[in-house]
Design an enzyme around this catalytic site. Structure first.
Site, PDB file in Angstrom:
ATOM      1  N   TYR A  55       0.831  -1.222   0.000  1.00  0.00           N
ATOM      2  CA  TYR A  55       0.000   0.000   0.000  1.00  0.00           C
ATOM      3  C   TYR A  55       0.863   1.268   0.000  1.00  0.00           C
ATOM      4  O   TYR A  55       0.427   2.306  -0.504  1.00  0.00           O
ATOM      5  CB  TYR A  55      -1.014  -0.033   1.157  1.00  0.00           C
ATOM      6  CG  TYR A  55      -2.095  -1.048   0.867  1.00  0.00           C
ATOM      7  CD1 TYR A  55      -3.063  -0.810  -0.107  1.00  0.00           C
ATOM      8  CD2 TYR A  55      -2.099  -2.292   1.496  1.00  0.00           C
ATOM      9  CE1 TYR A  55      -4.008  -1.760  -0.427  1.00  0.00           C
ATOM     10  CE2 TYR A  55      -3.057  -3.260   1.187  1.00  0.00           C
ATOM     11  CZ  TYR A  55      -4.002  -2.982   0.220  1.00  0.00           C
ATOM     12  OH  TYR A  55      -4.940  -3.929  -0.113  1.00  0.00           O
ATOM     13  N   ASN A  91     -12.519   3.111  -5.519  1.00  0.00           N
ATOM     14  CA  ASN A  91     -11.105   3.468  -5.627  1.00  0.00           C
ATOM     15  C   ASN A  91     -10.602   4.088  -4.333  1.00  0.00           C
ATOM     16  O   ASN A  91     -11.337   4.769  -3.623  1.00  0.00           O
ATOM     17  CB  ASN A  91     -10.895   4.450  -6.785  1.00  0.00           C
ATOM     18  CG  ASN A  91     -11.299   3.846  -8.110  1.00  0.00           C
ATOM     19  OD1 ASN A  91     -11.465   2.642  -8.207  1.00  0.00           O
ATOM     20  ND2 ASN A  91     -11.474   4.677  -9.125  1.00  0.00           N
ATOM     21  N   HIS A 108     -14.445   1.377  -0.228  1.00  0.00           N
ATOM     22  CA  HIS A 108     -13.328   0.450   0.031  1.00  0.00           C
ATOM     23  C   HIS A 108     -12.174   1.119   0.771  1.00  0.00           C
ATOM     24  O   HIS A 108     -11.060   0.608   0.764  1.00  0.00           O
ATOM     25  CB  HIS A 108     -12.824  -0.157  -1.286  1.00  0.00           C
ATOM     26  CG  HIS A 108     -13.765  -1.169  -1.882  1.00  0.00           C
ATOM     27  ND1 HIS A 108     -13.604  -1.719  -3.135  1.00  0.00           N
ATOM     28  CD2 HIS A 108     -14.879  -1.758  -1.370  1.00  0.00           C
ATOM     29  CE1 HIS A 108     -14.585  -2.588  -3.377  1.00  0.00           C
ATOM     30  NE2 HIS A 108     -15.373  -2.613  -2.335  1.00  0.00           N
ATOM     31  N   CYS A 135      -1.283   4.064  17.451  1.00  0.00           N
ATOM     32  CA  CYS A 135      -2.505   4.848  17.247  1.00  0.00           C
ATOM     33  C   CYS A 135      -2.437   6.082  18.133  1.00  0.00           C
ATOM     34  O   CYS A 135      -2.159   5.971  19.324  1.00  0.00           O
ATOM     35  CB  CYS A 135      -3.703   3.976  17.620  1.00  0.00           C
ATOM     36  SG  CYS A 135      -5.236   4.904  17.794  1.00  0.00           S
TER      37      CYS A 135
HETATM   38  P1  OAD Z   1     -11.169  -4.083 -12.123  1.00  0.00           P
HETATM   39  O1  OAD Z   1      -9.708  -4.082 -12.402  1.00  0.00           O
HETATM   40  O2  OAD Z   1     -11.796  -5.348 -11.710  1.00  0.00           O
HETATM   41  O3  OAD Z   1     -11.965  -3.560 -13.410  1.00  0.00           O
HETATM   42  C1  OAD Z   1     -11.598  -2.399 -14.075  1.00  0.00           C
HETATM   43  C2  OAD Z   1     -12.546  -2.191 -15.251  1.00  0.00           C
HETATM   44  O4  OAD Z   1     -12.215  -0.939 -15.845  1.00  0.00           O
HETATM   45  C3  OAD Z   1     -12.444  -3.252 -16.338  1.00  0.00           C
HETATM   46  O5  OAD Z   1     -13.755  -3.762 -16.603  1.00  0.00           O
HETATM   47  C4  OAD Z   1     -11.898  -2.501 -17.556  1.00  0.00           C
HETATM   48  O6  OAD Z   1     -12.490  -2.918 -18.776  1.00  0.00           O
HETATM   49  C5  OAD Z   1     -12.297  -1.077 -17.252  1.00  0.00           C
HETATM   50  N1  OAD Z   1     -11.386  -0.061 -17.836  1.00  0.00           N
HETATM   51  C6  OAD Z   1     -10.042  -0.112 -18.018  1.00  0.00           C
HETATM   52  N2  OAD Z   1      -9.586   1.040 -18.532  1.00  0.00           N
HETATM   53  C7  OAD Z   1     -10.670   1.851 -18.690  1.00  0.00           C
HETATM   54  C8  OAD Z   1     -10.854   3.177 -19.189  1.00  0.00           C
HETATM   55  N3  OAD Z   1      -9.850   3.927 -19.642  1.00  0.00           N
HETATM   56  N4  OAD Z   1     -12.108   3.681 -19.194  1.00  0.00           N
HETATM   57  C9  OAD Z   1     -13.170   2.943 -18.759  1.00  0.00           C
HETATM   58  N5  OAD Z   1     -13.052   1.682 -18.278  1.00  0.00           N
HETATM   59  C10 OAD Z   1     -11.813   1.153 -18.244  1.00  0.00           C
HETATM   60  O7  OAD Z   1     -11.418  -2.923 -11.032  1.00  0.00           O
HETATM   61  P2  OAD Z   1     -12.682  -2.678 -10.091  1.00  0.00           P
HETATM   62  O8  OAD Z   1     -13.941  -3.125 -10.734  1.00  0.00           O
HETATM   63  O9  OAD Z   1     -12.592  -1.286  -9.596  1.00  0.00           O
HETATM   64  O10 OAD Z   1     -11.066  -4.002  -4.031  1.00  0.00           O
HETATM   65  O11 OAD Z   1     -12.350  -3.649  -8.888  1.00  0.00           O
HETATM   66  C11 OAD Z   1     -13.226  -3.703  -7.789  1.00  0.00           C
HETATM   67  C12 OAD Z   1     -12.474  -4.003  -6.537  1.00  0.00           C
HETATM   68  O12 OAD Z   1     -11.676  -5.190  -6.722  1.00  0.00           O
HETATM   69  C13 OAD Z   1     -11.445  -2.963  -6.142  1.00  0.00           C
HETATM   70  O13 OAD Z   1     -12.001  -1.889  -5.429  1.00  0.00           O
HETATM   71  C14 OAD Z   1     -10.481  -3.729  -5.314  1.00  0.00           C
HETATM   72  C15 OAD Z   1     -10.374  -4.971  -6.173  1.00  0.00           C
HETATM   73  O14 OAD Z   1     -10.006  -6.134  -5.542  1.00  0.00           O
HETATM   74  C16 OAD Z   1     -10.287  -4.138  -2.936  1.00  0.00           C
HETATM   75  O15 OAD Z   1      -9.063  -4.046  -2.970  1.00  0.00           O
HETATM   76  C17 OAD Z   1     -11.066  -4.428  -1.704  1.00  0.00           C
END
Ligand code: OAD
Length: 232
Positions: A55, A91, A108, A135
């Site tokens: 992180y 995000n 998140h 803390c």
């Molecule tokens: P993902 O990496 O799963 O999905 C990202 C999405 O963004 C994909 O469907 C891509 O097609 C799309 N994408 C990529 N570039 C893009 C662009 N320029 N414009 C529009 N779309 C684009 O990420 P998340 O769905 O955010 O959680 O993932 C959800 C959660 O899974 C995150 O918050 C994280 C992860 O594990 C934790 O860490 C708890």
């Protein structure tokens, strides 16, 4: 409808054009790191150095990153739309705030926040966190990144569900629809008759549930959609 209530959900895709890697695209973060190692309470208990360093790297990248036209358009919508706008993000990068968004719901967590694992107190995270930091409230050496890990409950669910129950429009941007409960928001919105819109580079896992899908880069699709809302 004059001033529709809008709920927006963003994911890693909206920050991709700011240079931050997504999770599940080819070469994404989850291809380079095992979720069990860096994004679970068990992983943190096993190897806190690895997790804190993971992180720290992400915090440094987010600190350097610049918001893009997608973030900017949503900030403009929040300021100019006369109806309710709730901006929910998965995000942790803080780019919505850098673009001028206010009251962003971080379901998140956030990289710029530290959390006490003992008493739940929160404080601003230093750019580089160290394992065993104390803390400031309870003095236990229990600081951890304020990130919701797999197996933990996302933040602000009551507020999000309340907004979804009154939504006229639900929009998901740059999220793959793999992670619940966020991936289930579209169902909740449909349940109350909201119009549903997906803006994603590739179709998400839940694309079939959206009425209106706008494939493409968020830096192009989001400003176009926002212009449409503000001029309708
Ligand atoms: P993902 O990496 O799963 O999905 C990202 C999405 O963004 C994909 O469907 C891509 O097609 C799309 N994408 C990529 N570039 C893009 C662009 N320029 N414009 C529009 N779309 C684009 O990420 P998340 O769905 O955010 O959680 O993932 C959800 C959660 O899974 C995150 O918050 C994280 C992860 O594990 C934790 O860490 C708890």
């Amino acid at each position: 409808m004059a001033h529709p209530s809008i709920v927006i959900l963003t994911g890693a895709g909206i920050s991709a054009e700011s240079g931050l890697g997504t999770f599940r695209d080819e070469g994404g973060l989850w291809a380079q790191h095992r979720i069990e190692d860096v994004a679970t309470p068990e992983g943190f208990a096993r190897d806190p150095e690895l997790v804190v360093s993971f992180y720290n790297t992400r915090r440094a990248q987010a600190h350097e990153a610049v918001h893009n036209a997608g973030h900017d358009a949503l900030a403009r919508l929040q300021h100019e739309h006369k109806g309710e706008v709730l901006l929910v993000t998965q995000n942790v990068d803080g780019l919505h705030e850098k673009a001028g968004s206010v009251d962003v719901v971080h379901m998140h967590g956030a990289l710029d926040s530290a959390l006490c694992g003992a008493c739940d107190h929160r404080w601003p995270a230093p750019l580089k966190m160290h394992v065993g930091e104390t803390c400031p409230k309870c003095n236990q050496p229990s600081a951890r990144p304020d990130i919701v890990w797999f197996g933990e409950i996302p933040y602000h669910m009551d507020r999000i569900e309340q907004a979804l129950a009154q939504a006229d429009i639900f929009v998901a941007i740059g999220t793959s629809g793999n992670v619940y409960p966020a991936a289930g928001f579209v169902q909740m919105a449909r349940h109350v008759g909201a119009k549903t819109v997906e803006m994603n580079l590739d179709p998400s896992e839940t694309v079939a549930l959206f009425e209106d899908t706008r494939p493409g880069k968020a830096s192009l699709t989001v400003p176009q959609w926002v212009d449409g809302i503000l001029t309708s």
